[in-house]
Design an enzyme around this catalytic site. Structure first.
Site, PDB file in Angstrom:
ATOM      1  N   ASP A 332      44.115  52.438  34.741  1.00 18.35           N
ATOM      2  CA  ASP A 332      43.794  50.938  34.589  1.00 18.35           C
ATOM      3  C   ASP A 332      42.500  50.595  35.285  1.00 18.35           C
ATOM      4  O   ASP A 332      42.047  51.437  36.198  1.00 18.35           O
ATOM      5  CB  ASP A 332      45.221  50.248  35.253  1.00 18.35           C
ATOM      6  CG  ASP A 332      45.151  50.752  36.820  1.00 18.35           C
ATOM      7  OD1 ASP A 332      45.015  51.877  37.002  1.00 18.35           O
ATOM      8  OD2 ASP A 332      45.493  49.897  37.536  1.00 18.35           O
ATOM      9  N   GLU A 333      42.127  49.174  35.144  1.00 19.60           N
ATOM     10  CA  GLU A 333      40.893  48.831  36.106  1.00 19.60           C
ATOM     11  C   GLU A 333      39.825  49.775  36.007  1.00 19.60           C
ATOM     12  O   GLU A 333      39.178  49.629  37.164  1.00 19.60           O
ATOM     13  CB  GLU A 333      41.496  48.103  37.199  1.00 19.60           C
ATOM     14  CG  GLU A 333      42.487  47.093  37.059  1.00 19.60           C
ATOM     15  CD  GLU A 333      43.141  46.484  38.338  1.00 19.60           C
ATOM     16  OE1 GLU A 333      43.365  45.359  38.434  1.00 19.60           O
ATOM     17  OE2 GLU A 333      43.279  47.499  39.507  1.00 19.60           O
ATOM     18  N   ALA A 334      39.378  50.405  35.148  1.00 17.73           N
ATOM     19  CA  ALA A 334      38.299  51.273  35.344  1.00 17.73           C
ATOM     20  C   ALA A 334      37.119  50.451  34.737  1.00 17.73           C
ATOM     21  O   ALA A 334      36.252  50.989  33.857  1.00 17.73           O
ATOM     22  CB  ALA A 334      38.663  52.563  34.128  1.00 17.73           C
TER      23      ALA A 334
END
Length: 527
Positions: A332-334
């Site tokens: 997530d949230e890369a």
């Protein structure tokens, strides 16, 4: 005599008013002093009240069959009942009556059970030990809340007569604990495990790494835990689990029939690793340790071969420590990883998980790459998440990717209840008890076949949470509602019936020393 009859009638009316069938139909009356058979969370699949109650006395025995697993469940039950009742409650393979735990073929699956209660005793029947363990949680809730206390209480200890038949709706009923933003000791994790067990959860997802801390010892990269785990949000001392610590968490969870799902979040949320080893950074320069709460600024270097050596070493060691089937790789949230690099990274990493005998789990951004065959994607978006993102998840689900539902504005337990909640965050909005409970996993995401939904999970992120009291204030009373979404048949879902059953849990939490948010949406008992 007339006064006694009036008092008895009033007691019967009060007990009947408190009882609610699992179906949400009219309350079921119970004998005076006994809790209604359906006043349980999660709501059982079927409740058929009737007959005389069983009374636990100093002559009660807990009868088990010859298997070691069943005896363990019997000893667990005895350990709960002995302090408050003051009774010996021997666990034995002999005698008649009392409380009997037995394994038998039947329509129970791996986790279901049947409870039969009458004047002569209580019998719990299941096909597997996990079913007996879940049945014990139902039996526990059918006894007065004082049964949870650790000193002798007056009783009486009555179990209403009748039959409960129960099997779970979903195979994945999870709770995630973030031990990276703030570190939690083995004892604190065990306490949370016991709280999950009461509501029939079967997965404990441990978020073991993030920007603020790396929490598991890795022998092949020895600086990760002592240095990468040396701090936390706000600059506290942090901490990490030795391999023996982690084994003890896994063992304890298994004794409560929870499977540990470890998560190493990557390629983003990796500052603690990047700070520990300069060679993992694209520029070869290690950043400082991080104690803030921003997200999306860190990334493993997808173009360096050492990155994949690192990932394989971590996965190999963690898989060897973890008897469960799953390994969560985050994803997530890369935001600091290009889409091309993200796809490359996931294409390289997912086969490594399979090589070490585990099934991939990832946050739903994994569907932006190509999920491995059999992989599970954990959806954490909002009701208002864009149609394109939801369509991407739905497409993956139709192509065989299983889904775990954790919508942030429904079941993120770190979201504030309202503007006055002293702990937690509010980026996904305020989440009161009804909002957390009142949705249907099967129909939540448009275009997702119900067969793709493996279950639900309640994440508890800890940017603002530092101890067990903080965890409990945010988890209770919302956590049992997520348990009910995961366990109970859709036909039992009814807010008004649920809030009544939930209110009856309050005295039990008081007895257990669990501090909780006294939501105005729930009719808590006076006092």
């Amino acid at each position: 005599m007339r006064r006694h009859r009036l008092h008895l009638l009033a007691s019967l009316l009060l007990v009947a008013a408190a009882g609610v069938f699992a179906s949400g139909a009219a309350p079921a009356a119970a004998p005076a002093g006994a809790r209604p058979l359906g006043q349980v969370v999660p709501a059982p699949a079927s409740v058929d009240p009737g007959g005389s109650p069983y009374r636990i006395t100093d002559g009660t025995r807990i009868r088990v069959d010859g298997s070691r697993e069943v005896r363990r469940v019997g000893e667990y039950l005895a350990d709960i009942l002995r302090p408050s009742t003051g009774y010996r409650l021997p666990v034995t393979g002999h005698g008649t009556g009392g409380i009997r735990l037995r394994l038998a073929d039947g329509p129970y699956g791996t986790e279901g059970y049947r409870l039969d209660s009458g004047r002569s005793g209580v019998t719990l029947t299941a096909a597997e030990p996990a079913g007996l363990f879940h049945g014990v949680q139902t039996l526990r809730q059918l006894l007065p809340a004082a049964v949870e206390k650790d000193t002798v209480q007056p009783g009486p200890w009555l179990v209403a007569g009748g039959t409960v038949k129960d099997t779970p709706r979903y195979s994945w009923r999870g709770a995630m604990l973030d031990v990276s933003r703030h570190f939690f000791t083995v004892g604190e994790v065990k306490r949370y495990i016991d709280e999950l067990a009461l509501y029939k959860f079967n997965k404990l997802h441990l978020h073991l790494s993030d920007d603020q801390g790396w929490r598991i010892a890795i022998d092949s990269w020895p600086r990760l835990a002592p240095y990468g785990g040396s701090t936390e949000v706000g600059g506290g001392p942090g901490g990490h689990y030795t391999k023996d610590d982690y084994r003890e968490i896994v063992r304890y969870a298994a004794s409560r029939h929870l499977e540990v799902v470890p998560e190493i979040d990557m390629p983003g949320h990796t500052n603690a690793a990047l700070a520990s080893y300069a060679e993992l950074n694209c520029d070869g320069v290690a950043p400082p340790l991080y104690t803030g709460t921003a997200v999306g600024f860190s990334s493993l270097c997808a173009g360096k071969e050492v990155t994949y050596d690192f990932v394989e070493d971590v996965i190999r060691e963690l898989a060897a420590l973890t008897p469960g089937r799953y390994l969560h790789i985050g994803g997530d949230e890369a935001h600091s990883t290009s889409h091309e690099d993200y796809v490359t990274f996931m294409d390289r990493v997912q086969p490594v998980v399979a090589d070490y005998g585990k099934t991939v789990v990832g946050w739903h951004q994994l569907t932006g790459a190509t999920p491995a065959e059999g992989a599970l994607a954990q959806y954490w978006g909002l009701d208002g998440t864009g149609a394109a993102e939801k369509a991407q998840v739905a497409k993956a689900a139709r192509n065989g990717t299983g889904l775990i539902l954790s919508p942030a504005d429904r079941v993120y337990l770190d979201m504030k209840y309202d503007k006055d909640t002293p702990l937690g965050l509010s980026w996904a909005g305020y989440v009161e008890v009804r909002r957390s409970y009142d949705w249907d996993p099967d129909s939540y995401l448009p275009g997702v076949p119900a067969s793709a939904v493996r279950g639900v999970e309640a994440p508890l992120w800890t940017e603002t949470l530092e101890n067990s009291a903080h965890l409990e204030h945010m988890a209770f009373p919302r956590l049992p509602g997520v348990a009910e979404l995961g366990w109970s048949p859709a036909a039992t879902h009814d807010w008004e019936a649920y809030r009544t059953r939930l209110a009856a849990q309050g005295p039990r939490w008081d007895a257990l020393g669990i501090g909780y948010h006294r939501s105005p949406q729930v009719p808590w008992p006076a006092g």
